[in-house]
Design a protein around this motif. Structure first.
Motif, mmCIF file in Angstrom:
data_model
loop_
_atom_site.group_PDB
_atom_site.id
_atom_site.type_symbol
_atom_site.label_atom_id
_atom_site.label_comp_id
_atom_site.label_asym_id
_atom_site.label_seq_id
_atom_site.Cartn_x
_atom_site.Cartn_y
_atom_site.Cartn_z
ATOM 1 N N TYR A 39 69.457 60.432 23.039
ATOM 2 C CA TYR A 39 69.566 61.890 23.007
ATOM 3 C C TYR A 39 70.343 62.352 21.779
ATOM 4 C CZ TYR A 39 67.600 62.824 27.642
ATOM 5 O OH TYR A 39 66.748 62.964 28.715
ATOM 6 N N GLY A 40 71.376 61.573 21.415
ATOM 7 C CA GLY A 40 72.178 61.929 20.246
ATOM 8 C C GLY A 40 71.406 61.820 18.953
ATOM 9 N N ILE A 41 70.690 60.707 18.763
ATOM 10 C CA ILE A 41 69.908 60.501 17.531
ATOM 11 C C ILE A 41 68.837 61.569 17.400
ATOM 12 C CG2 ILE A 41 68.264 58.951 16.376
ATOM 13 C CD1 ILE A 41 69.844 56.613 17.710
ATOM 14 N N TYR A 42 68.114 61.804 18.491
ATOM 15 C CA TYR A 42 67.052 62.815 18.462
ATOM 16 C C TYR A 42 67.627 64.204 18.178
ATOM 17 C CZ TYR A 42 63.176 65.752 20.062
ATOM 18 O OH TYR A 42 62.186 66.697 20.140
ATOM 19 N N GLY A 43 68.765 64.513 18.800
ATOM 20 C CA GLY A 43 69.379 65.825 18.606
ATOM 21 C C GLY A 43 69.819 66.046 17.169
ATOM 22 N N VAL A 44 70.389 65.015 16.547
ATOM 23 C CA VAL A 44 70.848 65.140 15.159
ATOM 24 C C VAL A 44 69.663 65.307 14.203
ATOM 25 C CG1 VAL A 44 71.943 63.897 13.254
ATOM 26 C CG2 VAL A 44 73.022 63.928 15.505
ATOM 27 N N ILE A 45 68.623 64.476 14.359
ATOM 28 C CA ILE A 45 67.448 64.584 13.481
ATOM 29 C C ILE A 45 66.798 65.949 13.637
ATOM 30 C CG2 ILE A 45 65.137 63.676 12.996
ATOM 31 C CD1 ILE A 45 66.134 60.920 13.861
ATOM 32 N N LEU A 46 66.651 66.386 14.874
ATOM 33 C CA LEU A 46 66.026 67.682 15.135
ATOM 34 C C LEU A 46 66.857 68.817 14.538
ATOM 35 C CD1 LEU A 46 63.436 68.494 16.651
ATOM 36 C CD2 LEU A 46 64.858 69.064 18.609
ATOM 37 N N ALA A 47 68.181 68.669 14.565
ATOM 38 C CA ALA A 47 69.055 69.706 14.012
ATOM 39 C C ALA A 47 68.845 69.848 12.508
ATOM 40 C CB ALA A 47 70.517 69.371 14.311
ATOM 41 N N TYR A 48 68.715 68.722 11.813
ATOM 42 C CA TYR A 48 68.490 68.776 10.367
ATOM 43 C C TYR A 48 67.103 69.354 10.045
ATOM 44 C CZ TYR A 48 72.697 66.271 8.893
ATOM 45 O OH TYR A 48 73.998 65.927 8.619
ATOM 46 N N ILE A 49 66.101 68.930 10.808
ATOM 47 C CA ILE A 49 64.744 69.455 10.596
ATOM 48 C C ILE A 49 64.723 70.971 10.807
ATOM 49 C CG2 ILE A 49 62.391 69.485 11.507
ATOM 50 C CD1 ILE A 49 62.719 66.538 12.198
ATOM 51 N N SER A 50 65.416 71.414 11.845
ATOM 52 C CA SER A 50 65.428 72.835 12.177
ATOM 53 C C SER A 50 66.080 73.679 11.095
ATOM 54 C CB SER A 50 66.170 73.061 13.502
ATOM 55 O OG SER A 50 65.556 72.349 14.554
ATOM 56 N N PHE A 51 66.847 73.028 10.216
ATOM 57 C CA PHE A 51 67.558 73.753 9.163
ATOM 58 C C PHE A 51 66.615 74.563 8.275
ATOM 59 C CE2 PHE A 51 69.313 73.898 4.809
ATOM 60 C CZ PHE A 51 70.436 74.667 5.058
ATOM 61 N N ILE A 52 65.424 74.013 8.006
ATOM 62 C CA ILE A 52 64.498 74.752 7.140
ATOM 63 C C ILE A 52 63.355 75.385 7.923
ATOM 64 C CG2 ILE A 52 64.989 73.449 5.047
ATOM 65 C CD1 ILE A 52 62.391 71.905 5.554
ATOM 66 N N GLY A 53 63.413 75.308 9.256
ATOM 67 C CA GLY A 53 62.372 75.928 10.064
ATOM 68 C C GLY A 53 62.127 77.395 9.733
ATOM 69 N N PRO A 54 63.204 78.206 9.583
ATOM 70 C CA PRO A 54 62.987 79.638 9.289
ATOM 71 C C PRO A 54 62.329 79.894 7.939
ATOM 72 C CG PRO A 54 65.187 79.277 10.186
ATOM 73 C CD PRO A 54 64.606 77.922 9.894
ATOM 74 N N LEU A 55 62.368 78.906 7.045
ATOM 75 C CA LEU A 55 61.743 79.089 5.724
ATOM 76 C C LEU A 55 60.242 78.873 5.754
ATOM 77 C CD1 LEU A 55 64.296 77.243 3.401
ATOM 78 C CD2 LEU A 55 63.986 79.706 3.626
ATOM 79 N N ARG A 56 59.743 78.243 6.820
ATOM 80 C CA ARG A 56 58.343 77.827 6.862
ATOM 81 C C ARG A 56 57.383 79.004 6.688
ATOM 82 N NH1 ARG A 56 57.224 74.678 11.995
ATOM 83 N NH2 ARG A 56 57.447 76.752 12.931
ATOM 84 N N ASP A 57 57.650 80.137 7.349
ATOM 85 C CA ASP A 57 56.703 81.265 7.272
ATOM 86 C C ASP A 57 57.204 82.408 6.404
ATOM 87 O OD1 ASP A 57 58.677 82.390 8.803
ATOM 88 O OD2 ASP A 57 57.386 82.949 10.476
ATOM 89 N N LEU A 58 58.332 82.185 5.679
ATOM 90 C CA LEU A 58 58.878 83.189 4.756
ATOM 91 C C LEU A 58 59.158 84.527 5.440
ATOM 92 C CD1 LEU A 58 56.646 82.509 1.598
ATOM 93 C CD2 LEU A 58 59.066 81.934 1.884
ATOM 94 N N GLY A 59 59.326 84.506 6.754
ATOM 95 C CA GLY A 59 59.583 85.744 7.482
ATOM 96 C C GLY A 59 58.358 86.598 7.690
ATOM 97 N N PHE A 60 57.156 86.029 7.446
ATOM 98 C CA PHE A 60 55.918 86.802 7.535
ATOM 99 C C PHE A 60 55.532 87.161 8.965
ATOM 100 C CE2 PHE A 60 53.965 85.290 3.263
ATOM 101 C CZ PHE A 60 54.674 86.284 2.600
ATOM 102 N N ASN A 61 56.267 86.639 9.955
ATOM 103 C CA ASN A 61 55.909 86.972 11.338
ATOM 104 C C ASN A 61 55.896 88.482 11.563
ATOM 105 O OD1 ASN A 61 58.789 86.604 10.921
ATOM 106 N ND2 ASN A 61 59.062 87.002 13.084
ATOM 107 N N ILE A 62 56.846 89.188 10.950
ATOM 108 C CA ILE A 62 56.864 90.649 11.096
ATOM 109 C C ILE A 62 55.687 91.291 10.377
ATOM 110 C CG2 ILE A 62 58.349 91.047 9.066
ATOM 111 C CD1 ILE A 62 59.672 93.303 10.654
ATOM 112 N N SER A 63 55.225 90.679 9.281
ATOM 113 C CA SER A 63 54.082 91.214 8.532
ATOM 114 C C SER A 63 52.792 91.040 9.320
ATOM 115 C CB SER A 63 53.971 90.515 7.176
ATOM 116 O OG SER A 63 55.131 90.725 6.402
ATOM 117 N N PHE A 64 52.643 89.924 10.010
ATOM 118 C CA PHE A 64 51.470 89.719 10.866
ATOM 119 C C PHE A 64 51.442 90.756 11.994
ATOM 120 C CE2 PHE A 64 51.506 85.385 9.029
ATOM 121 C CZ PHE A 64 50.165 85.267 8.713
#
Length: 476
Positions: A39-64
């Motif tokens: 659980y610890g290893i998965y949580g740490v890796i997921l935390a780092y991956i999530s760091f750039i999650g908001p950059l994926r769509d450039l905030g275009f969700n509001i534009s859609f």
């Protein structure tokens, strides 16, 4: 209107609720094959991956969202252009993603680095962008049954893969990555024909400076706002990694967060149906529609607060039944605080949807990003000394900020003259949190009395709100 909103909300939430229930019921079968370190290893890796999650769509969700409702004839062309620019952006995004994976994976797990890269990069860069666009299409065209059916089917596929990888193949935390990949791929394959081929929503992969500048002006302020989810939900694991907190402790926090995260996912699913309804009500600017939006918020707050409170006081028993691992089962106290924190969401919807509907995105990020930064700073100050309980408390405080700070903004107050009583609701959540933590260890029969009393009270409250609105509407 209210019946339609709640019916659609139920359908949108159905996949999350049903899959969360199935996932929880699977815990007795998978936890004997997992350790706190998994659980610890998965949580740490997921935390780092999530760091750039908001950059994926450039905030275009509001534009859609806004282009669909404000440009009923031109939205397909706008969507195709937005999708094309996201594909161009994904080239740079992939390089950042790979770098973070290399940082996130512990040295002891480097033998799995290529496996983790493939299982996370393809969904994160290719599948999920298309899946989000398809979700927008069916959600805005008000076809919740399709989303519910597809969501349940893909989720079941993911559950089967997770069970097979963890229980039969003994793959540990890697089973979660395979499960996520299978779910994302299934969604992509199902949506490919009905959305992108049949409706010809193919991306226009061409850089157009004037077009993109117009939409980035509105969407970019949403990136700090979207980062709040990461700063609130995942950054604490990164801070734990910096402090070199034992992976078993990180694992305890992760399993406790599992239940708060389930409540959050249900809330997000409900938001899929409720968000567009708020937009419609706010755009009309009619007093009756604004009143309906407020009554909707009050009813949802009552439901969330009741569900969160009852879930929190019974969490000890849930852990005892589902977590067949003595170390992991001791984390229910932390889970109580985290779960109660997510009761804020309806108040958040009320303020943020109004601000985003009228494209006040330049102020939205101050709330969400500010709350996230406060969470990180508090974790940096207290986590090293007070451990994972401090992370739960700081998360709760930050969630309250993001949920209620919108009502204090000048831009919001200028648009709204109907009182929402945010202080009253904030105090109600805080009181319910203290009460749930205090009674979490009392006898089962005492909890049963408290639960029944809360359900009776909330039934009469919602009934009162519902009939008061209809009486006002008829008089109007």
């Amino acid at each position: 209107m209210l019946k339609k909103i709640f019916f659609h909300s139920a359908l949108y939430a159905l996949p999350s609720i049903s899959l969360q229930i199935v996932s929880l019921l699977m815990l007795p079968f998978i936890t004997p094959h997992l350790s706190a370190s998994d659980y610890g290893i998965y949580g740490v890796i997921l935390a780092y991956i999530s760091f750039i999650g908001p950059l994926r769509d450039l905030g275009f969700n509001i534009s859609f969202v806004n282009s669909y409702f404000k440009h009923p004839k031109r939205w397909p062309l706008i969507w195709r252009a937005l999708y094309g620019h996201l594909i161009l952006w994904s080239i740079l995004f992939s390089l950042i993603y790979i770098t973070l994976i290399l940082i996130a994976v512990p040295k002891s797990e480097f033998q799995n680095i290529y496996e983790i890269l493939v299982l996370t990069l393809l969904p994160g860069v290719v599948f999920d962008t298309a899946n989000n666009i398809a979700n927008y299409y069916f959600r805005f065209s008000e076809r919740p049954i399709i989303i519910a059916t597809v969501g349940i089917f893909s989720g079941v596929i993911g559950m089967i893969v997770m069970y097979y990888c963890i229980v039969d193949l003994k793959m540990g935390y890697l089973g979660w990555f395979y499960s996520t990949f299978a779910t994302s791929l299934t969604l992509f394959l199902i949506y490919l024909y009905p959305v992108f081929i049949k409706n010809k929503l193919f991306p226009i992969v061409k850089y157009r400076k004037n077009f993109i500048k117009k939409y980035l002006r509105v969407s970019l302020p949403m990136i700090p706002h979207n980062y709040s989810s990461y700063l609130l939900n995942s950054s604490d694991r990164v801070v734990m990694d910096w402090y070199k907190i034992d992976l078993k402790q990180v694992g305890l926090f992760n399993i406790a967060y599992r239940f708060g995260g389930a409540f959050e996912m249900i809330g997000e699913a409900a938001g899929m149906a409720i968000g567009p309804q708020y937009v419609k009500l706010y755009i009309s600017k009619k007093k009756s529609d604004l009143q309906l939006a407020r009554q909707l918020t009050f009813i949802l707050m009552a439901l969330f607060l009741t569900a969160g409170f009852n879930g929190a006081i019974w969490l000890k028993e849930v852990f005892q039944i589902l977590i067949k691992n003595k170390d992991l089962a001791s984390a229910y106290g932390i889970g109580t605080i985290i779960l109660m924190g997510y009761c804020y969401r309806p108040m958040y919807w009320a303020a943020i949807n109004k601000l985003s509907t009228f494209e006040k995105t330049d102020v939205i990020w101050r709330i969400s990003f500010g709350a996230g930064i406060i969470n990180v700073l508090l974790n940096l100050i207290f986590l090293g000394s007070y451990g994972i309980m401090a992370a739960a408390i700081t998360t709760f405080i930050s969630l309250m900020i993001i949920g209620f700070a919108g009502f204090t903004l000048k831009e919001y107050r200028e648009m709204d003259n109907l009182p929402h009583y945010p202080i009253v609701w904030l105090l109600a959540i805080i009181f319910a949190t203290f009460l749930s933590y205090y009674v979490k260890d009392i006898a089962i029969w005492q909890k049963a009395i408290i639960s029944c009393a809360s359900l009776i009270f909330i039934f009469y409250y919602i009934r009162k709100i519902y009939f008061e609105f209809h009486l006002d509407s008829n008089n109007g």
